[in-house]
Design an enzyme around this catalytic site. Structure first.
Site, PDB file in Angstrom:
ATOM      1  N   GLY A  30      -1.017  34.848  74.277  1.00 27.06           N
ATOM      2  CA  GLY A  30      -0.620  33.710  75.110  1.00 27.06           C
ATOM      3  C   GLY A  30       0.594  34.080  75.932  1.00 27.06           C
ATOM      4  O   GLY A  30       0.836  35.259  76.206  1.00 27.06           O
ATOM      5  N   SER A  31       1.370  33.075  76.286  1.00 21.26           N
ATOM      6  CA  SER A  31       2.465  33.321  77.224  1.00 21.26           C
ATOM      7  C   SER A  31       3.677  33.939  76.512  1.00 21.26           C
ATOM      8  O   SER A  31       3.859  33.761  75.298  1.00 21.26           O
ATOM      9  CB  SER A  31       2.873  32.007  77.885  1.00 21.26           C
ATOM     10  OG  SER A  31       3.333  31.130  76.894  1.00 21.26           O
ATOM     11  N   THR A  32       4.506  34.605  77.281  1.00 18.75           N
ATOM     12  CA  THR A  32       5.704  35.245  76.717  1.00 18.75           C
ATOM     13  C   THR A  32       6.663  34.213  76.109  1.00 18.75           C
ATOM     14  O   THR A  32       7.146  34.422  74.990  1.00 18.75           O
ATOM     15  CB  THR A  32       6.381  36.115  77.788  1.00 18.75           C
ATOM     16  OG1 THR A  32       5.420  37.095  78.211  1.00 18.75           O
ATOM     17  CG2 THR A  32       7.610  36.828  77.252  1.00 18.75           C
ATOM     18  N   THR A  56       6.025  31.366  74.662  1.00 21.91           N
ATOM     19  CA  THR A  56       5.506  30.930  73.347  1.00 21.91           C
ATOM     20  C   THR A  56       5.621  32.082  72.347  1.00 21.91           C
ATOM     21  O   THR A  56       5.983  31.863  71.186  1.00 21.91           O
ATOM     22  CB  THR A  56       4.046  30.450  73.468  1.00 21.91           C
ATOM     23  OG1 THR A  56       3.982  29.434  74.462  1.00 21.91           O
ATOM     24  CG2 THR A  56       3.536  29.884  72.158  1.00 21.91           C
ATOM     25  N   GLY A  57       5.346  33.297  72.785  1.00 17.49           N
ATOM     26  CA  GLY A  57       5.489  34.459  71.904  1.00 17.49           C
ATOM     27  C   GLY A  57       6.908  34.592  71.377  1.00 17.49           C
ATOM     28  O   GLY A  57       7.119  34.924  70.202  1.00 17.49           O
ATOM     29  N   GLU A 113       0.311  39.567  71.969  1.00 16.45           N
ATOM     30  CA  GLU A 113      -0.214  40.008  73.269  1.00 16.45           C
ATOM     31  C   GLU A 113       0.194  38.942  74.265  1.00 16.45           C
ATOM     32  O   GLU A 113      -0.338  37.824  74.242  1.00 16.45           O
ATOM     33  CB  GLU A 113      -1.737  40.127  73.227  1.00 16.45           C
ATOM     34  CG  GLU A 113      -2.274  41.103  72.195  1.00 16.45           C
ATOM     35  CD  GLU A 113      -2.052  42.557  72.572  1.00 16.45           C
ATOM     36  OE1 GLU A 113      -1.495  42.850  73.644  1.00 16.45           O
ATOM     37  OE2 GLU A 113      -2.442  43.416  71.759  1.00 16.45           O
ATOM     38  N   CYS A 153      -4.944  38.475  81.252  1.00 16.72           N
ATOM     39  CA  CYS A 153      -3.612  39.028  81.009  1.00 16.72           C
ATOM     40  C   CYS A 153      -3.435  40.348  81.754  1.00 16.72           C
ATOM     41  O   CYS A 153      -2.459  40.533  82.463  1.00 16.72           O
ATOM     42  CB  CYS A 153      -3.384  39.190  79.524  1.00 16.72           C
ATOM     43  SG  CYS A 153      -4.745  39.994  78.693  1.00 16.72           S
TER      44      CYS A 153
END
Ligand code: NAD
Length: 468
Positions: free
Chosen positions: A221-223, A225-226, A243, A277
């Site tokens: 998902g998005s950076t 959220t990561g 990822e 991505c």
């Protein structure tokens, strides 16, 4: 209207609340999914935890056989799953759309089923024998996005269960339906509790990433959220595979034939409507062929069919959700304000559609937001360059580092440039062509760890060294 249950311990969870899932082509509901609470999550995690001892005690060969049975199941339901996917994600049934995605899921499942998890002998001599074993971690929490929801869920689930872990998967609330159906199907072949599903708001994701009984999180998902997941996973020192976002550069060298590379460049950037991505998100073209590449790409874009994914012959669908649509629209407007020249497409004023025209922008401004931020949608900035060292510097001048590509017939020059690019994968004369046997992951803010290949499989294990 589709409606599928969350699965825990091999049975549907009784959850009364639900939320609508919108078909982005029609803006009408495609179906509904359970709105699980944190106490429902507890039941799913408890089921995965209870299933772990027996599942992890199976032999490798037994788990390989189960993974092949899952692939067989998906194959038998290929078209059904693809239709559910098109109705919630918007991508076309054909081309590189839903049938292709389910086909990829099957291929990845089979490849992981075929891999071995060997015991390595590190030393065997008069001083003793030392073996390195790979042990499953426990319960793996899998959190998936809305762009390639089924294939990415397979990337998470199959290597985890193949190595003896059990799983709780949480799909994106934008596209939960095909994943829920797939997990129902998996439960027709797997022992109860090995793969469980839970759907709800983002708070369920947050509860997964801090859950004491979950030993590893695999997240795509998005950076931002990561980053949240990484900090909430810190307390229990969870294993992580992240990822995250990308802003991949493609560099076209002067020896290319513009017409010959146009289709490859186009699909490298626009596969899945740019919502990929590792899509090509910034295209740098040498001055000597810049105009020709812009012309060929614009002509190619005009030939691509965009529409409802169920209509015959469509190649691209809508943007999947309003939030992403608004982001792409804003970046395109920002690019024009920064001096970008629209070659085709452009911003959209209609608030009643999620269809966005294929947009190509000739741009050079250092302040163009379409160059520096991830668009994750059907808009590509094309930037002119004349100095190779300077363009490598620009390609690396980004917090992301997922993929990159160099377009040239000169393999030696390709190697020289590839070695200087800060990214996890580099392709020559193509972009984003991932394979189940090649590790895939990002450097810098694009992620932590890799998926795929033996390395990706073993990321679901802990090492235990045995001194005999
Ligand atoms: P997102 O981060 O908004 O959501 C992804 C998932 O995380 C969803 O299931 C969501 O419900 C969940 N989530 C949201 N908040 C959470 C929290 N606080 N804790 C735990 N889970 C939470 O991403 P998205 O919008 O679904 O996907 C788009 C992004 O994903 C893009 O930036 C794209 O580049 C990236 N992406 C990366 C890859 C890769 O392999 N590197 C693949 C696909 C997408």
């Amino acid at each position: 209207m589709y409606s599928f249950a969350n699965m825990a311990a091999g049975s549907p969870l009784q959850i009364n609340a639900s939320f609508d899932v919108i078909n982005p082509s029609t803006l009408q509901p495609a179906g509904s999914a359970p709105l699980a609470s944190v106490s429902d999550l507890e039941r799913a995690v408890a089921a995965a935890k209870a299933a772990f001892p027996a599942w992890s005690a199976l032999t490798d060969g037994q788990r390989q056989a189960y993974c092949h049975q899952i692939a067989d199941k998906l194959e038998a339901h290929h078209e059904e799953l693809a239709a559910i996917l098109t109705s919630e994600q918007g991508k076309p049934m054909g081309g590189t759309g839903s049938m292709f995605e389910i086909g990829g899921a099957i291929a990845w499942a089979r490849y992981n089923a075929s891999l071995e998890v060997p015991v390595e002998v590190l030393q065997d001599d008069d001083n003793g024998r030392i073996e390195m074993h790979r042990k499953p971690i426990g319960v793996v929490g899998s959190i998936t996005p809305w762009n390639w929801p089924v294939m990415i869920a397979i990337w998470h689930i199959i290597p985890a269960i193949r190595t003896g872990n059990t799983v709780v998967n949480k799909p994106s609330p934008f596209t939960p339906l095909a994943t829920l159906r797939m997990i129902e199907l998996m439960n027709e072949v797997l022992p109860a509790g090995v793969v469980n599903s839970i759907t709800g708001d983002n708070d369920i994701g947050a509860a997964i990433s801090s859950h004491a009984d979950i030993g590893k999180i695999v997240f795509t998902g998005s950076t931002p959220t990561g980053q949240k997941i990484m900090s909430s996973a810190a307390e229990g020192l969870k294993r992580l595979t992240l990822e995250l976002g990308g802003n991949d550069a493609g560099i076209v060298l002067p020896d290319c034939d513009a017409k010959a590379i146009a289709a490859g460049l186009f699909w490298g950037a626009f596969i899945n409507n740019g919502q990929t991505c590792a899509a090509l998100k910034r295209l740098y073209v040498h001055d000597s062929i810049y105009d020709a590449v812009c012309e060929e790409l614009t002509a190619f874009a005009a030939s691509v069919k965009v529409g409802d994914g169920f209509a015959e012959g469509m190649e691209l669908g809508p943007i999947q959700n309003r939030m992403q649509f608004d982001k792409v629209n804003q970046l395109v407007r920002g690019s024009i304000e920064a001096g970008g020249k629209v070659l085709c497409g452009g911003p959209v004023d209609d608030a009643n559609t999620l269809f966005f025209p294929i947009t190509l922008i000739a741009t050079s401004s250092a302040t163009d937001p379409l160059i520096h931020q991830e668009q994750f949608g059907p808009a590509l900035p094309i930037i002119r360059y004349s100095d190779i060292d300077e363009v490598i510097r620009q390609a690396n001048d980004n917090p992301n580092g997922l993929g990159g590509s160099v377009w040239t017939n000169d393999v030696e020059q390709f190697r020289a440039i590839a070695s200087q690019l800060e990214c996890g994968s580099v392709w020559r004369n193509k972009h984003g062509a991932i394979q189940p046997n090649a590790p895939f992951g990002g450097v810098k803010c694009s992620g932590v760890g890799v998926e795929f290949g033996q390395e990706g499989l073993l990321a679901n294990t802990n090492i235990q060294v045995v001194y005999l």
